[in-house]
Write a protein that holds these residues in place. Structure first.
Motif, PDB file in Angstrom:
ATOM      1  N   ILE A  53       0.846  -1.193   0.000  1.00 34.85           N
ATOM      2  CA  ILE A  53       0.000   0.000   0.000  1.00 34.85           C
ATOM      3  C   ILE A  53       0.882   1.242   0.000  1.00 34.85           C
ATOM      4  O   ILE A  53       1.800   1.358   0.807  1.00 34.85           O
ATOM      5  N   GLU A  54       0.586   2.160  -0.912  1.00 31.60           N
ATOM      6  CA  GLU A  54       1.220   3.484  -0.879  1.00 31.60           C
ATOM      7  C   GLU A  54       0.157   4.490  -0.468  1.00 31.60           C
ATOM      8  O   GLU A  54      -0.973   4.458  -0.977  1.00 31.60           O
ATOM      9  N   ALA A  55       0.483   5.377   0.437  1.00 32.87           N
ATOM     10  CA  ALA A  55      -0.484   6.353   0.943  1.00 32.87           C
ATOM     11  C   ALA A  55       0.136   7.741   0.946  1.00 32.87           C
ATOM     12  O   ALA A  55       1.345   7.894   1.142  1.00 32.87           O
ATOM     13  N   GLY A  56      -0.694   8.762   0.724  1.00 35.87           N
ATOM     14  CA  GLY A  56      -0.160  10.109   0.723  1.00 35.87           C
ATOM     15  C   GLY A  56      -1.218  11.164   0.957  1.00 35.87           C
ATOM     16  O   GLY A  56      -2.394  10.989   0.615  1.00 35.87           O
ATOM     17  N   VAL A  57      -0.812  12.243   1.584  1.00 26.94           N
ATOM     18  CA  VAL A  57      -1.612  13.468   1.707  1.00 26.94           C
ATOM     19  C   VAL A  57      -0.643  14.596   1.396  1.00 26.94           C
ATOM     20  O   VAL A  57       0.305  14.833   2.122  1.00 26.94           O
ATOM     21  N   THR A  58      -0.848  15.284   0.285  1.00 25.25           N
ATOM     22  CA  THR A  58       0.178  16.224  -0.148  1.00 25.25           C
ATOM     23  C   THR A  58      -0.388  17.407  -0.907  1.00 25.25           C
ATOM     24  O   THR A  58      -1.365  17.278  -1.659  1.00 25.25           O
ATOM     25  N   ALA A  59       0.245  18.567  -0.703  1.00 23.94           N
ATOM     26  CA  ALA A  59      -0.085  19.760  -1.477  1.00 23.94           C
ATOM     27  C   ALA A  59       0.645  19.744  -2.812  1.00 23.94           C
ATOM     28  O   ALA A  59       0.340  20.542  -3.697  1.00 23.94           O
ATOM     29  N   ASN A  60       1.612  18.864  -2.961  1.00 20.33           N
ATOM     30  CA  ASN A  60       2.310  18.708  -4.233  1.00 20.33           C
ATOM     31  C   ASN A  60       1.505  17.779  -5.144  1.00 20.33           C
ATOM     32  O   ASN A  60       0.549  17.144  -4.735  1.00 20.33           O
ATOM     33  N   GLY A  61       1.924  17.650  -6.379  1.00 24.15           N
ATOM     34  CA  GLY A  61       1.252  16.727  -7.285  1.00 24.15           C
ATOM     35  C   GLY A  61      -0.019  17.307  -7.862  1.00 24.15           C
ATOM     36  O   GLY A  61      -0.447  18.409  -7.521  1.00 24.15           O
ATOM     37  N   GLY A  62      -0.650  16.533  -8.743  1.00 19.01           N
ATOM     38  CA  GLY A  62      -1.808  17.022  -9.458  1.00 19.01           C
ATOM     39  C   GLY A  62      -3.094  16.930  -8.666  1.00 19.01           C
ATOM     40  O   GLY A  62      -3.158  16.366  -7.575  1.00 19.01           O
ATOM     41  N   VAL A  97      -5.514  13.551  -1.412  1.00 18.94           N
ATOM     42  CA  VAL A  97      -5.309  12.428  -0.498  1.00 18.94           C
ATOM     43  C   VAL A  97      -5.342  11.190  -1.380  1.00 18.94           C
ATOM     44  O   VAL A  97      -6.270  11.017  -2.175  1.00 18.94           O
ATOM     45  N   ARG A  98      -4.336  10.318  -1.288  1.00 13.73           N
ATOM     46  CA  ARG A  98      -4.275   9.196  -2.222  1.00 13.73           C
ATOM     47  C   ARG A  98      -4.001   7.876  -1.506  1.00 13.73           C
ATOM     48  O   ARG A  98      -3.399   7.830  -0.436  1.00 13.73           O
ATOM     49  N   LEU A  99      -4.442   6.816  -2.148  1.00 10.19           N
ATOM     50  CA  LEU A  99      -4.168   5.452  -1.690  1.00 10.19           C
ATOM     51  C   LEU A  99      -3.963   4.599  -2.924  1.00 10.19           C
ATOM     52  O   LEU A  99      -4.839   4.528  -3.790  1.00 10.19           O
ATOM     53  N   LEU A 100      -2.813   3.983  -3.027  1.00  6.55           N
ATOM     54  CA  LEU A 100      -2.498   3.093  -4.140  1.00  6.55           C
ATOM     55  C   LEU A 100      -2.204   1.719  -3.556  1.00  6.55           C
ATOM     56  O   LEU A 100      -1.316   1.566  -2.711  1.00  6.55           O
ATOM     57  N   ILE A 101      -2.945   0.711  -4.002  1.00  8.56           N
ATOM     58  CA  ILE A 101      -2.764  -0.629  -3.471  1.00  8.56           C
ATOM     59  C   ILE A 101      -2.485  -1.580  -4.625  1.00  8.56           C
ATOM     60  O   ILE A 101      -3.117  -1.494  -5.681  1.00  8.56           O
ATOM     61  N   SER A 102      -1.512  -2.473  -4.460  1.00  5.52           N
ATOM     62  CA  SER A 102      -1.117  -3.361  -5.553  1.00  5.52           C
ATOM     63  C   SER A 102      -0.866  -4.773  -5.044  1.00  5.52           C
ATOM     64  O   SER A 102      -0.407  -4.986  -3.924  1.00  5.52           O
ATOM     65  N   SER A 103      -1.199  -5.741  -5.881  1.00  8.31           N
ATOM     66  CA  SER A 103      -0.869  -7.131  -5.572  1.00  8.31           C
ATOM     67  C   SER A 103       0.574  -7.373  -6.001  1.00  8.31           C
ATOM     68  O   SER A 103       1.029  -6.860  -7.026  1.00  8.31           O
ATOM     69  N   GLU A 104       1.306  -8.138  -5.210  1.00 13.88           N
ATOM     70  CA  GLU A 104       2.711  -8.392  -5.476  1.00 13.88           C
ATOM     71  C   GLU A 104       2.984  -9.900  -5.511  1.00 13.88           C
ATOM     72  O   GLU A 104       2.149 -10.701  -5.117  1.00 13.88           O
ATOM     73  N   GLN A 105       4.159 -10.241  -5.975  1.00 17.14           N
ATOM     74  CA  GLN A 105       4.561 -11.644  -5.979  1.00 17.14           C
ATOM     75  C   GLN A 105       4.856 -12.089  -4.556  1.00 17.14           C
ATOM     76  O   GLN A 105       5.660 -11.469  -3.859  1.00 17.14           O
ATOM     77  N   GLU A 106       4.195 -13.139  -4.117  1.00 18.72           N
ATOM     78  CA  GLU A 106       4.375 -13.596  -2.749  1.00 18.72           C
ATOM     79  C   GLU A 106       5.825 -14.009  -2.506  1.00 18.72           C
ATOM     80  O   GLU A 106       6.460 -14.666  -3.332  1.00 18.72           O
ATOM     81  N   ARG A 107       6.321 -13.619  -1.359  1.00 22.02           N
ATOM     82  CA  ARG A 107       7.702 -13.930  -1.017  1.00 22.02           C
ATOM     83  C   ARG A 107       7.908 -15.445  -0.968  1.00 22.02           C
ATOM     84  O   ARG A 107       7.123 -16.169  -0.352  1.00 22.02           O
ATOM     85  N   GLY A 108       8.961 -15.911  -1.598  1.00 23.32           N
ATOM     86  CA  GLY A 108       9.285 -17.334  -1.579  1.00 23.32           C
ATOM     87  C   GLY A 108       8.664 -18.136  -2.699  1.00 23.32           C
ATOM     88  O   GLY A 108       8.873 -19.343  -2.779  1.00 23.32           O
ATOM     89  N   VAL A 109       7.898 -17.470  -3.578  1.00 23.27           N
ATOM     90  CA  VAL A 109       7.229 -18.178  -4.665  1.00 23.27           C
ATOM     91  C   VAL A 109       7.494 -17.452  -5.979  1.00 23.27           C
ATOM     92  O   VAL A 109       7.173 -16.275  -6.129  1.00 23.27           O
ATOM     93  N   ASP A 110       8.100 -18.151  -6.940  1.00 24.82           N
ATOM     94  CA  ASP A 110       8.289 -17.633  -8.287  1.00 24.82           C
ATOM     95  C   ASP A 110       7.354 -18.428  -9.195  1.00 24.82           C
ATOM     96  O   ASP A 110       7.656 -19.552  -9.587  1.00 24.82           O
TER      97      ASP A 110
END
Length: 382
Positions: free
Chosen positions: A275-284, A337-350
């Motif tokens: 999860i990436e989260a932010g509250v900022t006066a910068n950006g669009g 105010v932003r929230l970016l959530i992403s699925s990732e490759q599980e650790r230990g599994v290729d």
């Protein structure tokens, strides 16, 4: 009279020009000093000492023939251990019948240090290591176990192409026996610091060595949307503080906040979701993301979060959800105010092929987090 008209015309033109400038020229965006990590970085081992220890090491001795004897079953064909130097680094291969490669042990170069971020942490009889199981078309196709000996160097055990079993349990026996033969000053205990990443930064899905990351510290969230966004632009710890309780309540305490320049992340040890989260006066402005002029995203939708207008988008492979909300009641207002959530490759599994779609339950949780954040910090009368 004519002179006065000329003067009056000049004044009016000046006023009109000033008005035109004030309408057509937006005010400059706020400028904040760029935040930098403040916590000290751990020191790596002396590179020359590690090089000397590895140079003196007999890599074939790390392939334990007693471990092979326990695992060979009824196969009586002879095995041999053959040393080799490849690209300037030592390795040894266990062959059966002179040609079947069953196991490799090798000194891996710094490029493999990133495997620690992909591998599941395992304990080889008191020695820290990282395990990655390869899966192809739903079947296990291989296994590799990496034993760190410095922040950049490691000894890797890997099942060979001709090994009939691809079971990580099989390789774990060999790796445990081999790790026991490594000098104690080379290996790390299970809970030891074996990279430059501090604390929860070790769980950040990133190729960074950790130099741009600090575990987040407690920060005061000020009152008022403009003040909060300004504070968030100057310090990612404030961004983390805005989201900390909502993420913990919704996703669970295993998600820990880390601060990086310009963003807060919530990371967890298994790497399934980040999860990436932010509250900022910068950006669009949120409306800029909704417009998406380059067509980067899909599923562009408008939502209301505790009375605040916002937009959501998804990546085209459906692995990520992006949420941008305006605390000013206007999707065109700069800052968000932003929230970016992403699925990732599980650790230990290729795994290949891997379903990248973000689970629906995590999408629902992300909406709940944003709703809670906006209700807690940005519900104001307009």
């Amino acid at each position: 009279m004519k002179f006065r008209r000329v003067i009056l015309g000049a004044v009016l033109l000046g006023l009109l020009a000033a008005c035109t400038d004030s309408v057509d020229t937006p005010p400059p965006p706020p400028q904040f000093p760029k935040w930098q990590p403040k916590q000290p970085r751990p020191a790596d081992r002396d590179a020359k000492a590690v090089d000397a220890s590895l140079a003196a090491l007999d890599f074939c001795e790390l392939i334990d023939l007693a471990a092979y004897g326990r695992r060979k079953g009824g196969d009586t064909r002879p095995v041999t251990r053959e040393p080799k130097v490849k690209y300037g680094r030592k390795m040894c291969t266990l062959f059966r019948d002179g040609y079947e490669a069953l196991l490799y042990v090798q000194d891996v170069d710094p490029a493999h240090a990133a495997l620690r971020n992909d591998g599941a942490v395992v304990d080889l009889g008191g020695v820290k290591a990282y395990q990655v199981e390869s899966r192809r078309e739903g079947a296990v196709s291989g296994c590799a176990i990496t034993v760190p000996v410095s922040f950049q160097r490691a000894v890797q055990f890997e099942l060979g192409l001709q090994s009939r079993s691809k079971d990580c349990g099989l390789l774990r026996d060999f790796a445990t026996a081999g790790a026991a033969k490594l000098p104690r000053d080379l290996v790390y205990p299970p809970d030891a610091q074996d990279s430059a990443r501090v604390g929860a930064c070790a769980n950040w899905v990133s190729t960074s060595k950790g130099e741009t990351c600090d575990p987040a510290v407690e920060a005061q969230v000020p009152a008022g949307a403009e003040v909060i966004l300004a504070a968030g632009a100057a310090d990612p710890n404030v961004e983390c503080a805005v989201f900390r309780d909502a993420v913990k309540k919704t996703f669970g305490p295993e998600f820990e906040p880390i601060a990086t320049p310009g963003s807060c992340y919530f990371v967890e040890p298994r790497h399934r979701v980040q999860i990436e989260a932010g509250v900022t006066a910068n950006g669009g402005a949120p409306g800029d993301w909704h417009a998406d002029p380059n067509g980067t995203f899909k599923d562009h939708r408008q939502h209301s979060f505790s009375g605040n207008p916002g937009v959501t988008l998804r990546t085209k492979d459906e692995s990520g959800l992006l949420m941008y909300v305006s605390p000013f009641g206007n999707l065109g207002s700069r800052g968000h105010v932003r929230l970016l959530i992403s699925s990732e490759q599980e650790r230990g599994v290729d795994e290949w092929p891997r379903s990248r779609a973000l689970p629906a339950v995590d999408v629902a949780k992300a909406h709940a987090v944003m709703e809670l954040v906006m209700a807690t910090h940005f519900r104001v009368a307009r």
